[in-house]
Write a protein that holds these residues in place. Structure first.
Motif, PDB file in Angstrom:
ATOM      1  N   MET A   1     -87.633 -22.120  39.800  1.00 22.53           N
ATOM      2  CA  MET A   1     -88.939 -21.559  40.113  1.00 22.53           C
ATOM      3  C   MET A   1     -89.592 -21.124  38.807  1.00 22.53           C
ATOM      4  N   VAL A   2     -90.824 -21.570  38.579  1.00 25.89           N
ATOM      5  CA  VAL A   2     -91.566 -21.183  37.381  1.00 25.89           C
ATOM      6  C   VAL A   2     -92.812 -20.424  37.804  1.00 25.89           C
ATOM      7  N   ARG A   3     -93.182 -19.418  37.027  1.00 27.90           N
ATOM      8  CA  ARG A   3     -94.286 -18.522  37.368  1.00 27.90           C
ATOM      9  C   ARG A   3     -95.472 -18.851  36.460  1.00 27.90           C
ATOM     10  N   VAL A   4     -96.468 -19.524  37.000  1.00 25.65           N
ATOM     11  CA  VAL A   4     -97.555 -20.064  36.192  1.00 25.65           C
ATOM     12  C   VAL A   4     -98.881 -19.486  36.668  1.00 25.65           C
ATOM     13  N   GLY A   5     -99.627 -18.887  35.749  1.00 24.34           N
ATOM     14  CA  GLY A   5    -100.912 -18.298  36.101  1.00 24.34           C
ATOM     15  C   GLY A   5    -102.061 -18.796  35.262  1.00 24.34           C
TER      16      GLY A   5
ATOM     17  N   PHE B   1    -100.539 -25.276  47.626  1.00 25.26           N
ATOM     18  CA  PHE B   1     -99.568 -24.415  46.959  1.00 25.26           C
ATOM     19  C   PHE B   1     -99.406 -23.148  47.790  1.00 25.26           C
ATOM     20  N   THR B   2     -98.197 -22.851  48.208  1.00 30.88           N
ATOM     21  CA  THR B   2     -97.982 -21.791  49.200  1.00 30.88           C
ATOM     22  C   THR B   2     -97.307 -20.545  48.638  1.00 30.88           C
ATOM     23  N   LEU B   3     -96.900 -20.570  47.373  1.00 30.50           N
ATOM     24  CA  LEU B   3     -96.070 -19.514  46.798  1.00 30.50           C
ATOM     25  C   LEU B   3     -96.871 -18.740  45.756  1.00 30.50           C
ATOM     26  N   ILE B   4     -97.061 -17.437  45.973  1.00 29.10           N
ATOM     27  CA  ILE B   4     -97.794 -16.614  45.027  1.00 29.10           C
ATOM     28  C   ILE B   4     -96.957 -15.415  44.617  1.00 29.10           C
ATOM     29  N   GLY B   5     -97.229 -14.911  43.420  1.00 28.82           N
ATOM     30  CA  GLY B   5     -96.509 -13.755  42.917  1.00 28.82           C
ATOM     31  C   GLY B   5     -97.450 -12.765  42.276  1.00 28.82           C
ATOM     32  N   GLU B   6     -97.286 -11.504  42.621  1.00 25.03           N
ATOM     33  CA  GLU B   6     -98.103 -10.439  42.052  1.00 25.03           C
ATOM     34  C   GLU B   6     -97.235  -9.484  41.257  1.00 25.03           C
ATOM     35  N   ASN B   7     -97.818  -8.925  40.201  1.00 24.96           N
ATOM     36  CA  ASN B   7     -97.092  -7.973  39.363  1.00 24.96           C
ATOM     37  C   ASN B   7     -97.170  -6.547  39.895  1.00 24.96           C
ATOM     38  N   LYS B   8     -98.206  -6.252  40.665  1.00 25.67           N
ATOM     39  CA  LYS B   8     -98.421  -4.881  41.112  1.00 25.67           C
ATOM     40  C   LYS B   8     -98.538  -4.834  42.634  1.00 25.67           C
ATOM     41  N   VAL B   9     -97.937  -3.801  43.198  1.00 24.36           N
ATOM     42  CA  VAL B   9     -97.952  -3.639  44.647  1.00 24.36           C
ATOM     43  C   VAL B   9     -99.379  -3.502  45.155  1.00 24.36           C
TER      44      VAL B   9
ATOM     45  N   ARG C   1     -82.785 -33.812  37.532  1.00 27.29           N
ATOM     46  CA  ARG C   1     -82.944 -33.274  38.873  1.00 27.29           C
ATOM     47  C   ARG C   1     -84.145 -33.914  39.559  1.00 27.29           C
ATOM     48  N   SER C   2     -84.264 -33.668  40.835  1.00 22.24           N
ATOM     49  CA  SER C   2     -85.431 -34.112  41.575  1.00 22.24           C
ATOM     50  C   SER C   2     -86.599 -33.175  41.293  1.00 22.24           C
ATOM     51  N   GLY C   3     -87.798 -33.729  41.300  1.00 27.62           N
ATOM     52  CA  GLY C   3     -88.968 -32.887  41.132  1.00 27.62           C
ATOM     53  C   GLY C   3     -89.081 -31.834  42.215  1.00 27.62           C
ATOM     54  N   ASP C   4     -88.514 -32.111  43.379  1.00 34.53           N
ATOM     55  CA  ASP C   4     -88.549 -31.158  44.484  1.00 34.53           C
ATOM     56  C   ASP C   4     -87.624 -29.969  44.261  1.00 34.53           C
ATOM     57  N   ASP C   5     -86.801 -30.029  43.222  1.00 38.17           N
ATOM     58  CA  ASP C   5     -85.875 -28.932  42.948  1.00 38.17           C
ATOM     59  C   ASP C   5     -86.550 -27.745  42.272  1.00 38.17           C
ATOM     60  N   VAL C   6     -87.798 -27.918  41.847  1.00 40.44           N
ATOM     61  CA  VAL C   6     -88.509 -26.858  41.131  1.00 40.44           C
ATOM     62  C   VAL C   6     -89.785 -26.498  41.886  1.00 40.44           C
ATOM     63  N   ARG C   7     -89.950 -25.205  42.166  1.00 39.06           N
ATOM     64  CA  ARG C   7     -91.160 -24.720  42.829  1.00 39.06           C
ATOM     65  C   ARG C   7     -92.057 -24.010  41.821  1.00 39.06           C
ATOM     66  N   VAL C   8     -93.355 -24.206  41.969  1.00 43.34           N
ATOM     67  CA  VAL C   8     -94.335 -23.525  41.135  1.00 43.34           C
ATOM     68  C   VAL C   8     -94.854 -22.303  41.879  1.00 43.34           C
ATOM     69  N   LEU C   9     -94.594 -21.128  41.311  1.00 45.33           N
ATOM     70  CA  LEU C   9     -95.123 -19.887  41.850  1.00 45.33           C
ATOM     71  C   LEU C   9     -96.425 -19.578  41.122  1.00 45.33           C
ATOM     72  N   LEU C  10     -97.479 -19.315  41.863  1.00 43.64           N
ATOM     73  CA  LEU C  10     -98.770 -18.982  41.278  1.00 43.64           C
ATOM     74  C   LEU C  10     -98.778 -17.508  40.897  1.00 43.64           C
ATOM     75  N   ALA C  11     -98.758 -17.236  39.597  1.00 44.55           N
ATOM     76  CA  ALA C  11     -98.800 -15.856  39.111  1.00 44.55           C
ATOM     77  C   ALA C  11    -100.254 -15.408  39.134  1.00 44.55           C
ATOM     78  N   THR C  12    -100.602 -14.543  40.080  1.00 38.79           N
ATOM     79  CA  THR C  12    -101.995 -14.269  40.396  1.00 38.79           C
ATOM     80  C   THR C  12    -102.462 -12.885  39.957  1.00 38.79           C
TER      81      THR C  12
END
Length: 246
Positions: free
Chosen positions: A232-236, A65-73, A38-49
């Motif tokens: 999409m991979v969730r990397v913290g 990096f524009t994509l962040i993910g939180e576990n708690k509201v 696949r293209s490298g652009d096919d995978v987004r890195v989500l910052l697990a913060t």
């Protein structure tokens, strides 16, 4: 907590470590995607913060990096003001209680942890009041661990069919948390099973063809997840270091 106009409390070395880690993770994700055809652009890195302070997150966002993910509201709401000027795409990647839906919808653009119909209906009903829409993933417990949230794979089709009637919600794909095994052979089935489930449901028409995203893989195994089709991979911790629990 710093504001956009105040100096960052992080040292030059701290900032260099974060940006260096970001570049390394991006390079590894791109290489893994290309190795899987696949293209490298096919995978987004989500910052697990989870537990990370806004100052560290700002460094990553300012690095592109524009994509962040939180576990708690409460962490989403607690950091929203400090990061608002950078306009990140914020995902909730942890479990959502129905009494926290209103708070979540104020700041999140995507909920990755929908795993039951009452929750989905609660979200959709609130969106009706707000006259808004939101993206979501169905969380599937492919490892079948009692300690993990997510619907059982065999029940996913019924839930997806029901959520298609909820006009305020756009299904983007499936999410899972992989088995914390010690070898690729132990971990891989958690990811291959999600990919195969996605393909089967889209081929049958049970899931929209465009709902092809797969959110899976974390710091210790994201390259393996990409080899099995993760978009999409969730990397913290690979970026920010160990979580900062107070």
């Amino acid at each position: 907590m710093s504001t956009p106009d105040s100096p960052s409390p992080l040292s030059t070395d701290d900032i260099a470590a974060i940006t260096g880690n970001l570049d390394e993770v991006a390079d590894r994700a791109r290489a893994a995607a290309e190795s899987s055809g696949r293209s490298g652009d096919d995978v987004r890195v989500l910052l697990a913060t989870k537990t990370q302070p806004a100052e560290k997150i700002r460094v990553a966002l300012e690095h592109g990096f524009t994509l962040i993910g939180e576990n708690k509201v409460q962490e989403i709401t607690g950091k929203a003001e400090a990061l608002a000027d950078l306009n990140p795409e914020t995902h909730l990647i942890g479990p959502l209680q129905k009494n926290k839906v209103n708070h979540t919808l104020r700041h999140a653009q995507c909920i990755q942890s929908v795993d039951n119909l009452p929750l989905a209906e609660k979200i959709n009903n609130r969106l009706d009041v707000l006259d808004e829409t939101i993206d979501f993933f169905i969380q599937v417990n492919t490892s079948r661990e009692d300690s993990k949230f997510g619907i059982a794979p065999e029940d996913a089709e019924e839930l997806i069919t029901a959520t298609r009637e909820l006009g305020r919600m756009r299904l983007r794909g499936l999410m899972t948390i992989g088995l914390p095994g010690s070898t690729p052979e132990e971990i891989r089935p958690s990811y291959s099973d999600l990919r195969e489930l996605s393909e089967r449901l889209r081929d049958s028409g049970a899931m929209p063809a465009e709902a092809a995203e797969l959110s899976m893989g974390m710091s210790g195994d994201f390259e393996l997840a990409i080899s099995e089709g993760a978009t999409m991979v969730r990397v913290g911790s690979s970026i920010f270091g160990a979580r900062e629990y107070s």
